[in-house]
Design a protein around this motif. Structure first.
Motif, mmCIF file in Angstrom:
data_model
loop_
_atom_site.group_PDB
_atom_site.id
_atom_site.type_symbol
_atom_site.label_atom_id
_atom_site.label_comp_id
_atom_site.label_asym_id
_atom_site.label_seq_id
_atom_site.Cartn_x
_atom_site.Cartn_y
_atom_site.Cartn_z
ATOM 1 N N ASN A 131 -60.638 13.575 27.742
ATOM 2 C CA ASN A 131 -61.689 12.998 26.894
ATOM 3 C C ASN A 131 -61.257 12.800 25.432
ATOM 4 O O ASN A 131 -62.103 12.804 24.532
ATOM 5 N N THR A 132 -59.961 12.608 25.197
ATOM 6 C CA THR A 132 -59.510 12.263 23.852
ATOM 7 C C THR A 132 -60.008 10.857 23.508
ATOM 8 O O THR A 132 -59.923 9.940 24.329
ATOM 9 N N SER A 133 -60.534 10.699 22.321
ATOM 10 C CA SER A 133 -61.166 9.430 21.951
ATOM 11 C C SER A 133 -60.140 8.323 21.686
ATOM 12 O O SER A 133 -58.982 8.596 21.350
ATOM 13 N N PHE A 134 -60.605 7.099 21.827
ATOM 14 C CA PHE A 134 -59.778 5.936 21.491
ATOM 15 C C PHE A 134 -59.323 6.013 20.035
ATOM 16 O O PHE A 134 -58.168 5.732 19.718
ATOM 17 N N GLU A 135 -60.238 6.401 19.158
ATOM 18 C CA GLU A 135 -59.920 6.446 17.726
ATOM 19 C C GLU A 135 -58.779 7.406 17.436
ATOM 20 O O GLU A 135 -57.885 7.104 16.642
ATOM 21 N N ASP A 136 -58.783 8.569 18.091
ATOM 22 C CA ASP A 136 -57.713 9.544 17.860
ATOM 23 C C ASP A 136 -56.377 9.039 18.423
ATOM 24 O O ASP A 136 -55.319 9.240 17.818
ATOM 25 N N LEU A 170 -50.550 4.694 15.436
ATOM 26 C CA LEU A 170 -50.191 4.071 14.160
ATOM 27 C C LEU A 170 -49.332 5.002 13.310
ATOM 28 O O LEU A 170 -48.418 4.549 12.607
ATOM 29 N N CYS A 171 -49.609 6.296 13.376
ATOM 30 C CA CYS A 171 -48.770 7.265 12.664
ATOM 31 C C CYS A 171 -47.350 7.280 13.232
ATOM 32 O O CYS A 171 -46.368 7.382 12.494
ATOM 33 N N PHE A 172 -47.255 7.168 14.550
ATOM 34 C CA PHE A 172 -45.955 7.129 15.220
ATOM 35 C C PHE A 172 -45.158 5.910 14.771
ATOM 36 O O PHE A 172 -43.982 6.016 14.425
ATOM 37 N N ASP A 178 -45.504 4.234 12.027
ATOM 38 C CA ASP A 178 -45.166 4.384 10.608
ATOM 39 C C ASP A 178 -43.994 5.343 10.417
ATOM 40 O O ASP A 178 -43.084 5.060 9.627
ATOM 41 N N LYS A 179 -43.991 6.435 11.130
ATOM 42 C CA LYS A 179 -42.924 7.428 10.974
ATOM 43 C C LYS A 179 -41.565 6.839 11.317
ATOM 44 O O LYS A 179 -40.563 7.113 10.643
ATOM 45 N N TYR A 180 -41.518 6.016 12.364
ATOM 46 C CA TYR A 180 -40.239 5.465 12.813
ATOM 47 C C TYR A 180 -40.024 4.022 12.351
ATOM 48 O O TYR A 180 -39.109 3.341 12.817
ATOM 49 N N ASN A 181 -40.864 3.594 11.415
ATOM 50 C CA ASN A 181 -40.730 2.260 10.809
ATOM 51 C C ASN A 181 -40.660 1.165 11.880
ATOM 52 O O ASN A 181 -39.804 0.282 11.843
ATOM 53 N N LEU A 182 -41.577 1.231 12.830
ATOM 54 C CA LEU A 182 -41.620 0.278 13.928
ATOM 55 C C LEU A 182 -42.746 -0.727 13.732
ATOM 56 O O LEU A 182 -43.826 -0.379 13.251
ATOM 57 N N ALA A 183 -42.488 -1.969 14.120
ATOM 58 C CA ALA A 183 -43.538 -2.992 14.122
ATOM 59 C C ALA A 183 -44.208 -2.988 15.486
ATOM 60 O O ALA A 183 -43.592 -2.652 16.502
ATOM 61 N N GLU A 202 -43.647 13.334 20.007
ATOM 62 C CA GLU A 202 -44.346 13.782 18.810
ATOM 63 C C GLU A 202 -45.731 14.253 19.253
ATOM 64 O O GLU A 202 -46.363 13.636 20.118
ATOM 65 N N VAL A 203 -46.206 15.337 18.649
ATOM 66 C CA VAL A 203 -47.516 15.883 19.004
ATOM 67 C C VAL A 203 -48.473 15.650 17.839
ATOM 68 O O VAL A 203 -48.159 15.965 16.685
ATOM 69 N N TYR A 204 -49.647 15.094 18.137
ATOM 70 C CA TYR A 204 -50.655 14.780 17.117
ATOM 71 C C TYR A 204 -51.941 15.543 17.403
ATOM 72 O O TYR A 204 -52.503 15.455 18.500
ATOM 73 N N GLU A 205 -52.349 16.329 16.409
ATOM 74 C CA GLU A 205 -53.598 17.091 16.461
ATOM 75 C C GLU A 205 -53.698 17.967 17.708
ATOM 76 O O GLU A 205 -54.789 18.232 18.220
ATOM 77 N N LYS A 206 -52.552 18.397 18.215
ATOM 78 C CA LYS A 206 -52.456 19.294 19.358
ATOM 79 C C LYS A 206 -53.107 18.737 20.630
ATOM 80 O O LYS A 206 -53.411 19.496 21.564
#
Length: 338
Positions: free
Chosen positions: A228-233, A239-241, A243-248, A326-330
């Protein structure tokens, strides 16, 4: 579907254009002819001046086949030339359709490939390819990139690299093992480490920025998430991923996950928004993968080697993990493979 313009200039060449059209039924073809000529072709596009036709066709078509004198074609397209990366394929054919010459954009634009198709369909047609790498049958990095959906950067470096291969000189390649192994003709190619890069190196890597000739393969992402992880999360983590790896965004070809996630609304909504044809893999497929992956809670809950990392490998083209998870917000994991 390839969009092709066939341009004629007189009655014989118009007759030939209409005949040529019969061999190109799998393409979207327009035929151009001077007005007041005789024909029974109901879709003929008539024109008065050849200059106007070529100017208008330049951005509209993937390929332009000219049944004209080559000198005319060269003179008329000269002001339109921009870049081998963007110019359309231009071919010249004799009026009897016995000879075809890919004049411009042989590799990236596809002129060589189209001329080969035409020559094979028309009995006795001679295909005169002038591209040096094709004539001496050496590996062409631009064709490899095109066939494998890789973006090419620093195209101005290609001539030096191609000339080295033509002259049987060594060309260094900085890439991943599986991509290098996918190259059929490795004559005079040497896989190197990052500290060996020099001016005669080709980089095949979607992450590293360089001033060398660079081919950027697509990246495939494996994604895992808690129930039940939300679409927004999920979107925020994605998007963070990037940005971190400078990917388009356009560098991401597809995403994948474990089959137990195939009803996750947030994940499915994310895939739909970004037009990903998400793939789901089962326990047998994931655990059959060789190699080690990062420790994962999936081992505890599902008996899996992991979710993000193995899924990214399974969905990818070359089956090589290049970005560990990469792990985001556990609650969200993302990994990348080529």
């Amino acid at each position: 579907m390839l969009k092709i313009a066939i341009i004629s200039i007189n009655q014989p060449s118009l007759n030939s254009a209409i005949k040529l059209n019969e061999y190109l039924s799998e393409y979207e073809v327009d035929i151009y002819g001077k007005k007041d000529l005789e024909h029974d072709f109901d879709k003929l596009i008539c024109y008065e001046k050849i200059d106007t036709v070529l100017t208008n066709a330049w951005k509209k078509y993937d390929a332009i086949i000219c049944i004209l004198a080559m000198g005319i074609v060269v003179r008329k397209i000269a002001p339109l030339l921009e870049s081998k990366a963007t110019d359309p394929a231009v071919l010249v054919m004799s009026m009897d359709l016995s000879k075809v010459i890919p004049l411009l954009s042989g590799h990236i634009g596809g002129a060589n490939e189209l001329s080969d198709v035409i020559a094979k369909k028309i009995d006795g047609c001679i295909n005169f390819i002038s591209t040096a790498t094709d004539q001496v049958k050496v590996f062409a990095f631009d064709m490899f990139a095109k066939k494998n959906g890789m973006k090419i950067e620093n195209l101005n470096k290609l001539a030096n690299i191609s000339n080295r291969l033509i002259n049987k000189q060594k060309v260094k390649v900085f890439s991943y093992k599986n991509i290098f192994e996918a190259i059929d003709d490795k004559n005079n190619l040497q896989l190197i480490s990052v500290d060996e890069i020099d001016e005669n190196t080709v980089i095949i890597n979607p992450l590293k920025s360089s001033d060398k000739l660079q081919l950027k393969p697509k990246i495939y992402l494996g994604m895992g998430c808690n129930r039940n992880t939300s679409f927004e999360d999920i979107e925020k983590a994605f998007l963070c991923f990037l940005d971190k790896y400078n990917l388009a965004l356009e560098q991401i070809e597809n995403i994948a996950s474990f089959e137990a996630k195939n009803d996750e609304v947030g994940l499915l909504t994310f895939a739909k928004k970004y037009n990903f044809d998400i793939k789901f893999f089962d326990e047998k497929q994931i655990n059959a993968l060789e190699g080690e992956f990062s420790p994962s809670q999936a081992k505890k809950f599902f008996g899996l080697k992991g979710v993000a990392e193995p899924s990214s490998v399974l969905v990818s083209k070359y089956k090589e993990l290049i970005i560990p998870k990469e792990v985001y917000e556990k609650k969200i994991t993302i990994a990348g493979a080529v």
